[in-house]
Motif scaffolding. Sequence first.
Motif, PDB file in Angstrom:
ATOM      1  N   UNK A 297      -8.111  -0.756  31.055  1.00 26.87           N
ATOM      2  CA  UNK A 297      -7.227  -0.311  32.134  1.00 26.87           C
ATOM      3  C   UNK A 297      -7.534  -0.990  33.465  1.00 26.87           C
ATOM      4  N   UNK A 298      -8.688  -1.631  33.577  1.00 30.46           N
ATOM      5  CA  UNK A 298      -9.050  -2.300  34.826  1.00 30.46           C
ATOM      6  C   UNK A 298      -8.794  -3.811  34.788  1.00 30.46           C
ATOM      7  N   UNK A 299      -8.316  -4.331  33.665  1.00 28.90           N
ATOM      8  CA  UNK A 299      -8.069  -5.761  33.546  1.00 28.90           C
ATOM      9  C   UNK A 299      -6.826  -6.146  34.336  1.00 28.90           C
ATOM     10  N   UNK A 300      -6.909  -7.102  35.261  1.00 32.61           N
ATOM     11  CA  UNK A 300      -5.715  -7.521  36.006  1.00 32.61           C
ATOM     12  C   UNK A 300      -4.667  -8.141  35.083  1.00 32.61           C
ATOM     13  N   UNK A 301      -3.451  -8.171  35.555  1.00 30.03           N
ATOM     14  CA  UNK A 301      -2.358  -8.769  34.783  1.00 30.03           C
ATOM     15  C   UNK A 301      -2.537 -10.287  34.724  1.00 30.03           C
ATOM     16  N   UNK A 302      -2.254 -10.858  33.557  1.00 26.78           N
ATOM     17  CA  UNK A 302      -2.339 -12.308  33.398  1.00 26.78           C
ATOM     18  C   UNK A 302      -1.234 -13.003  34.189  1.00 26.78           C
ATOM     19  N   UNK A 303      -1.437 -14.295  34.428  1.00 33.20           N
ATOM     20  CA  UNK A 303      -0.440 -15.118  35.122  1.00 33.20           C
ATOM     21  C   UNK A 303      -0.056 -16.272  34.194  1.00 33.20           C
ATOM     22  N   UNK A 304       0.717 -15.985  33.139  1.00 34.82           N
ATOM     23  CA  UNK A 304       1.018 -17.027  32.154  1.00 34.82           C
ATOM     24  C   UNK A 304       1.762 -18.227  32.734  1.00 34.82           C
ATOM     25  N   UNK A 305       2.586 -18.010  33.768  1.00 38.23           N
ATOM     26  CA  UNK A 305       3.306 -19.135  34.363  1.00 38.23           C
ATOM     27  C   UNK A 305       2.343 -20.138  34.987  1.00 38.23           C
TER      28      UNK A 305
END
Length: 254
Positions: A161-169
């Motif tokens: 729940x603490x993992x930031x959102x990925x930036x696939x772009x």
Amino acid sequence: MSAASEMAKRPRLLVPALLTALGTVILCGLGVWQIERMGEKHAYIERLTQQAAGSAAPVPPGTTWNTLDPAALDLTRVAAKGSYIGDAIASVRTTIASGPPASRQLSGFGRWIFQGFRLDDGGVILVNRGFVPEGRLGEVAPATGSAVVDGFLRAPEPRNSFTPADLPAKREFYTRDPAAIAAALGLPAAPFYLEARREGDGLTPPAGVDVRELIDRIPDNHLSYALTWFGLAATLIGVFTVFAVQSRKPKVAP
């Protein structure tokens, strides 16, 4: 002390005694559970150690990947033969803690460098080439050409729940998730990735994994947790004992 006075004290001790017994059972149960978890953790570490220490085997054929259990293969040593896919590169943000005094390793904020790798049998996997400190990213270029990568199969890293959102772009990620990374690179998703084995002095990025160091970093605190729970149970019994003794002493009139 009169019989009436003795009878009056018993109800006062009944509820604390029941609560103490219940608390002791719960605390000891938690201690036993931690002992059981310690045994499971030691068996897990032993399995990883044996798999990592084996001779390098070929990567399982791509036709079998859908039937494999990545967790069971974790840290199996392999030698992957094929060629790097030059433009298929991404990074996973991470932090590497400093090692013990006199150790030679890169540490601090940085990234794992992932790159696509096409095996001789046509299958495509991701290779984690190693760790690069944030300030030295410019020193690392995509690998090119054919190669034999000596390393370890790894299961996907779970999110929490603490993992930031990925930036696939931007091809930037926060977990070593081969499915997500492969999708961003436009590659087929293998159920595992390959962690390159450390070579050289360990100070030249990207620095591959030292498997002994990796296994040593696996948390193994279950014994201390068990002793804590058992200690709390003993403390609870001691507190109740003192309370019971004090309750049985006759009060001295002023």
